[in-house]
Design a protein around this motif. Sequence first.
Motif, short mmCIF file in Angstrom:
data_model
loop_
_atom_site.label_atom_id
_atom_site.label_comp_id
_atom_site.label_asym_id
_atom_site.label_seq_id
_atom_site.Cartn_x
_atom_site.Cartn_y
_atom_site.Cartn_z
N PRO A 208 -14.63 5.86 -8.40
CA PRO A 208 -13.25 6.02 -8.86
C PRO A 208 -12.26 5.30 -7.94
O PRO A 208 -12.43 5.28 -6.72
CB PRO A 208 -13.03 7.54 -8.83
CG PRO A 208 -14.39 8.13 -8.87
CD PRO A 208 -15.29 7.16 -8.17
N ASP A 209 -11.26 4.74 -8.55
CA ASP A 209 -10.20 4.06 -7.81
C ASP A 209 -9.12 5.08 -7.45
O ASP A 209 -8.46 5.64 -8.34
CB ASP A 209 -9.62 2.92 -8.66
CG ASP A 209 -8.60 2.10 -7.89
OD1 ASP A 209 -8.52 2.24 -6.65
OD2 ASP A 209 -7.86 1.32 -8.53
N ILE A 210 -8.95 5.34 -6.17
CA ILE A 210 -7.98 6.34 -5.73
C ILE A 210 -6.64 5.73 -5.35
O ILE A 210 -5.75 6.44 -4.88
CB ILE A 210 -8.53 7.15 -4.55
CG1 ILE A 210 -8.79 6.25 -3.35
CG2 ILE A 210 -9.80 7.90 -4.95
CD1 ILE A 210 -9.22 7.01 -2.10
N SER A 211 -6.46 4.42 -5.58
CA SER A 211 -5.17 3.80 -5.25
C SER A 211 -4.03 4.34 -6.13
O SER A 211 -2.92 4.56 -5.61
CB SER A 211 -5.27 2.28 -5.38
OG SER A 211 -5.69 1.91 -6.67
N PRO A 212 -4.23 4.60 -7.45
CA PRO A 212 -3.13 5.24 -8.20
C PRO A 212 -2.78 6.62 -7.67
O PRO A 212 -1.60 7.02 -7.69
CB PRO A 212 -3.67 5.29 -9.63
CG PRO A 212 -4.71 4.25 -9.70
CD PRO A 212 -5.34 4.23 -8.35
N MET A 213 -3.77 7.35 -7.18
CA MET A 213 -3.49 8.66 -6.61
C MET A 213 -2.67 8.54 -5.33
O MET A 213 -1.77 9.34 -5.07
CB MET A 213 -4.80 9.41 -6.32
CG MET A 213 -5.65 9.64 -7.54
SD MET A 213 -7.18 10.56 -7.15
CE MET A 213 -7.92 10.67 -8.77
N LYS A 254 1.41 20.39 -5.95
CA LYS A 254 0.76 20.45 -7.26
C LYS A 254 0.00 19.15 -7.56
O LYS A 254 -1.14 19.18 -8.04
CB LYS A 254 1.80 20.71 -8.34
CG LYS A 254 1.21 20.87 -9.74
CD LYS A 254 2.29 21.17 -10.75
CE LYS A 254 1.68 21.43 -12.15
NZ LYS A 254 0.86 20.30 -12.61
N CYS A 255 0.62 18.04 -7.28
CA CYS A 255 -0.05 16.74 -7.52
C CYS A 255 -1.29 16.60 -6.65
O CYS A 255 -2.33 16.14 -7.12
CB CYS A 255 0.94 15.61 -7.28
SG CYS A 255 0.24 13.97 -7.48
N LEU A 256 -1.18 16.98 -5.39
CA LEU A 256 -2.32 16.85 -4.47
C LEU A 256 -3.50 17.70 -4.94
O LEU A 256 -4.65 17.24 -4.93
CB LEU A 256 -1.87 17.26 -3.07
CG LEU A 256 -2.89 17.17 -1.93
CD1 LEU A 256 -2.22 16.69 -0.65
CD2 LEU A 256 -3.52 18.55 -1.66
N ILE A 257 -3.25 18.90 -5.38
CA ILE A 257 -4.34 19.79 -5.82
C ILE A 257 -4.93 19.33 -7.15
O ILE A 257 -6.16 19.34 -7.33
CB ILE A 257 -3.83 21.23 -5.90
CG1 ILE A 257 -3.44 21.74 -4.51
CG2 ILE A 257 -4.89 22.15 -6.51
CD1 ILE A 257 -2.82 23.12 -4.50
N ASP A 258 -4.10 18.91 -8.07
CA ASP A 258 -4.60 18.47 -9.38
C ASP A 258 -5.48 17.23 -9.26
O ASP A 258 -6.54 17.14 -9.91
CB ASP A 258 -3.43 18.19 -10.32
CG ASP A 258 -2.70 19.47 -10.71
OD1 ASP A 258 -3.24 20.56 -10.50
OD2 ASP A 258 -1.56 19.36 -11.22
N GLN A 259 -5.08 16.28 -8.45
CA GLN A 259 -5.89 15.07 -8.27
C GLN A 259 -7.22 15.39 -7.59
O GLN A 259 -8.27 14.83 -7.94
CB GLN A 259 -5.10 14.04 -7.46
CG GLN A 259 -3.90 13.49 -8.20
CD GLN A 259 -3.13 12.46 -7.41
OE1 GLN A 259 -2.36 11.67 -7.96
NE2 GLN A 259 -3.30 12.44 -6.10
N GLY A 260 -7.20 16.30 -6.63
CA GLY A 260 -8.46 16.69 -5.99
C GLY A 260 -9.40 17.39 -6.95
O GLY A 260 -10.62 17.17 -6.92
N LYS A 261 -8.86 18.26 -7.82
CA LYS A 261 -9.71 18.94 -8.80
C LYS A 261 -10.33 17.94 -9.78
O LYS A 261 -11.48 18.12 -10.21
CB LYS A 261 -8.89 19.98 -9.56
CG LYS A 261 -8.53 21.20 -8.74
CD LYS A 261 -7.74 22.20 -9.57
CE LYS A 261 -7.40 23.44 -8.76
NZ LYS A 261 -6.61 24.42 -9.57
N THR A 262 -9.60 16.90 -10.14
CA THR A 262 -10.15 15.89 -11.06
C THR A 262 -11.35 15.18 -10.44
O THR A 262 -12.37 14.96 -11.11
CB THR A 262 -9.06 14.86 -11.40
OG1 THR A 262 -7.94 15.54 -12.00
CG2 THR A 262 -9.58 13.82 -12.38
N LEU A 263 -11.25 14.86 -9.16
CA LEU A 263 -12.38 14.21 -8.49
C LEU A 263 -13.55 15.17 -8.31
O LEU A 263 -14.72 14.76 -8.40
CB LEU A 263 -11.94 13.67 -7.13
CG LEU A 263 -10.94 12.49 -7.17
CD1 LEU A 263 -10.49 12.13 -5.77
CD2 LEU A 263 -11.56 11.28 -7.86
N ILE A 264 -13.26 16.45 -8.07
CA ILE A 264 -14.34 17.43 -7.93
C ILE A 264 -15.09 17.57 -9.26
O ILE A 264 -16.33 17.65 -9.29
CB ILE A 264 -13.77 18.78 -7.47
CG1 ILE A 264 -13.31 18.71 -6.02
CG2 ILE A 264 -14.80 19.89 -7.65
CD1 ILE A 264 -14.43 18.56 -5.01
#
Length: 354
Positions: A208-213, A254-264
């Motif tokens: 996954p590309d994490i640059s947009p995150m 909220k953004c930090l937690i949502d993006q981490g859950k998507t990767l998990i």
Amino acid sequence: MEDPTADNLRRRRAALAEIPARLDRLRMTPLQPVSVNTRMSPGIPSGYLSPAPSPEEQLIQQRGRKRIPANWSPDIDMKRNSTFHSAVRTPPREGTSRDSPPKLGVTLRSTPRKRLMLDNERVPLSPEKIDFSDLSTPQKFKIDNSPAKVTPPIKRCRLDKMLDPDYKGPIDTPLKGLSPTQLINMIKRITYKHPEIEDEIRQEMPQPDISPMEERLNYLKNNIFKSLPTSRLTSKTDSPAYSRVSTHLAAFKKCLIDQGKTLIESQHWESVLQYVFLAWSYVRATPIWDNQPHNACRKQCFKALFNFCATALKKGAFTQDVLIDIQDKLQSMESDSEDIRSSIKFVQGLLQTT
């Protein structure tokens, strides 16, 4: 010749003799109460000047003056206001009634309260049932007091409609407009029809590309610092400054937690660790407030990132070189959160077993 002085004296004596007779006429009797004699005035009723009190008036006098209760009660005020509003009503207009339909071409002026009462009873007509070409019959707009019928739900368009078969352009152009869910469903259908393609997709699937995150986190972090006061005479870490930034801090968390859950959920464990190290630096850059309860958002972000890291270390399979790199990065993060010590010990145990 007679003396003029003696003549004057006689005149004075005669004038003084008349004074007692005149004084009798000026005598006054003491005041006495005036009594009305009904016999002298038979036209006036007997209870005109001093009427007898009625039974209702006697009850009112015995009851006394109405007093306001010492303790205020909202129920009493609400009941009093409702009674007042129910008693005060707008009188109906002469020649009109609430149930009679309005005449076309005549504009009736009414109070706002009356209009609201009428609007609650009206049933709106759908445009399909109204013939706007013929407005001569008022019966078409007659208001029906029957309950409104439930309108059927609007039929939704199908989202799985296929692409136009006549389209001959590049395949990547229509793929840009699809959502992640549509792409996943499309790939699942293709692999179900052609199982041999699944192995090829697994081999070609990138990380996954994490640059947009990272761009999203950087944007929200800049909003936090833009909201801080710019004056040199005011503090940037006190309670008034926190009140201006609290909304942006909540959006950042909220953004930090949502993006981490998507990767998990995607189970890309190496990408999860990269995101943890990246997001940790952004959380570390957020302000530290003078009031300790205001730092709760910062601690919650560190706690969420630690949970992501622990999950990735337990479920992922990493080489020894990757584990050594992870250990070095975790040791630099230990000063921000004490929870990292458990992850460091876990990595050290993995290094000893490999």
